[in-house]
Design a protein around this motif. Structure first.
Motif, PDB file in Angstrom:
ATOM      1  N   ARG A 177     -14.756  22.579  23.949  1.00 56.23           N
ATOM      2  CA  ARG A 177     -13.420  22.201  24.429  1.00 56.23           C
ATOM      3  C   ARG A 177     -12.746  21.239  23.458  1.00 56.23           C
ATOM      4  N   ARG A 208      -9.170  21.602  21.343  1.00 54.70           N
ATOM      5  CA  ARG A 208      -8.114  20.587  21.276  1.00 54.70           C
ATOM      6  C   ARG A 208      -7.811  20.196  19.830  1.00 54.70           C
ATOM      7  N   VAL A 233     -15.375  28.146  28.846  1.00 53.51           N
ATOM      8  CA  VAL A 233     -14.289  27.313  28.323  1.00 53.51           C
ATOM      9  C   VAL A 233     -12.935  27.972  28.591  1.00 53.51           C
ATOM     10  N   LEU A 257     -12.012  27.281  32.092  1.00 57.91           N
ATOM     11  CA  LEU A 257     -11.720  25.864  32.319  1.00 57.91           C
ATOM     12  C   LEU A 257     -10.437  25.403  31.638  1.00 57.91           C
ATOM     13  N   GLU A 258      -9.979  26.171  30.645  1.00 58.93           N
ATOM     14  CA  GLU A 258      -8.797  25.773  29.852  1.00 58.93           C
ATOM     15  C   GLU A 258      -7.738  26.884  29.882  1.00 58.93           C
ATOM     16  N   GLN A 287      -4.627  26.890  30.445  1.00 61.30           N
ATOM     17  CA  GLN A 287      -3.331  26.574  29.861  1.00 61.30           C
ATOM     18  C   GLN A 287      -3.363  26.649  28.340  1.00 61.30           C
ATOM     19  N   ALA A 288      -4.550  26.515  27.758  1.00 62.68           N
ATOM     20  CA  ALA A 288      -4.677  26.508  26.301  1.00 62.68           C
ATOM     21  C   ALA A 288      -5.180  27.831  25.745  1.00 62.68           C
TER      22      ALA A 288
END
Length: 328
Positions: A135, A139, A170, A173-174, A176-177
């Motif tokens: 993660r 980022r 991942v 869990l992410e 939006q990304a």
């Protein structure tokens, strides 16, 4: 902008029972498979002249460990390139990011930026350390996207085997990304009876999953559930492509996860490579059809992406595997 360091120094945090006895890489796996598949060849990771390789970029520093990634950048185009993050396998205990280099080089030749990432293995830190690391790589890459000509709004994540499970988790869990997930022969659910038959085998002391979680299912059930990508599927989850081998145990939970995605109106697809062993992505003649499946899926799911009409061949292969495609 977060800094990046040319040159990666890894300080391992000791060894333990969680470490695999035999390192997981193309060479050791080839020796296991070549008797049954005498036609296979270790896939090369050479990059064509159009691809720029930025090696050993440090994305995260722990007190005793620096984690890095290798970034394969395509020829600059009219707009920033979409990004695919690639997570290596190895039973959460072994392997390294070079195992994803053949896929990364070929994806970059087709117009994608591709990042192969390192993460803490189970002998260094237990779950969820690897998830936290990946993660953070996501980022870091999005924060530094402008420096590399990457579009932070068009990011996909993929992985193989243990890396497929990590990438899929991942992605869930992410949401939006991450716009798309590709799970290559990795588990979607640790908790099923079929999965636990292999991953929670009492004769393995410990099993690969047990070492990662720090205990068997009966002892650490919440961790086994939390690490299962299917647990986190929701209305905002990205679409998923499953690429599976001829060994069903490694992709357990796929059908149920596809059904759960469908219940929210989220697309998924399965590409099966019949007769292939686990770890097929490390070898020719299977790398090219794997990349073709990834490419086709990413063009559908990453918006407004178009690569140059022609791209150089990295492998020089003329072989095209006949794929069995089943809509999940």
């Amino acid at each position: 902008m977060k800094r990046f360091i040319p040159g990666l120094v890894l300080a391992l945090l000791g060894t333990g029972a969680a470490w695999a006895q035999t390192p997981y890489n193309a060479e050791t796996t080839y020796r296991k498979l070549v008797r049954d598949y005498p036609f296979i060849r270790i896939a090369g990771s050479e990059t064509p002249a159009s691809v720029q390789l930025r090696k050993d970029l440090v994305y995260l520093e722990h007190p005793d460990l620096a984690l890095g990634l290798d970034l394969y950048l395509p020829q600059p185009g009219a707009r920033p390139a979409p990004l695919v993050i690639l997570v290596h396998g190895g039973g959460w205990a072994s392997g390294d990011r070079t195992g994803m280099a053949p896929l990364a080089a070929r994806l970059a030749a087709r117009g994608f930026a591709a990042a192969t990432v390192s993460y803490r293995l189970s002998g260094q830190a237990r779950y969820p350390a690897a998830i936290t690391d990946v993660r953070e790589s996501l980022r870091w890459l999005r924060d530094n996207a402008a420096s590399f000509g990457i579009d932070p709004g068009r990011v996909a994540i993929s992985g193989a085997s243990a890396g497929g499970q990590i990438a899929s988790l991942v992605g869930m869990l992410e949401p939006q990304a991450v716009r798309a997930v590709i799970n290559i022969d990795g588990l979607s659910d640790f908790t099923t009876e079929e999965s636990r038959k292999h991953e929670d085998d009492p004769n393995k002391k410990p099993s690969a999953a047990g070492a990662w979680f720090g205990g068997r299912y009966s002892e650490k059930a919440p961790l086994w559930r939390a690490a299962s990508p299917i647990t986190h599927v929701g209305k905002d989850s990205p679409p998923v492509l499953f690429i599976i081998s001829g060994v069903p145990r490694f992709s357990v939970g796929r059908e149920a996860m596809a059904a759960k995605l469908a219940s929210y109106g989220i697309a998924s697809d399965t590409v099966a490579l019949p007769g292939t062993p686990h770890s097929f992505w490390l070898f020719d003649p299977w790398v090219e059809p794997t990349v073709e499946a990834m490419d086709a899926f990413l063009r559908r799911t990453l918006p407004w992406f178009s690569a140059p009409p022609e791209y150089p061949s990295v492998s020089g292969l003329t072989f095209r595997h006949e794929l069995d495609r089943t809509q999940a």
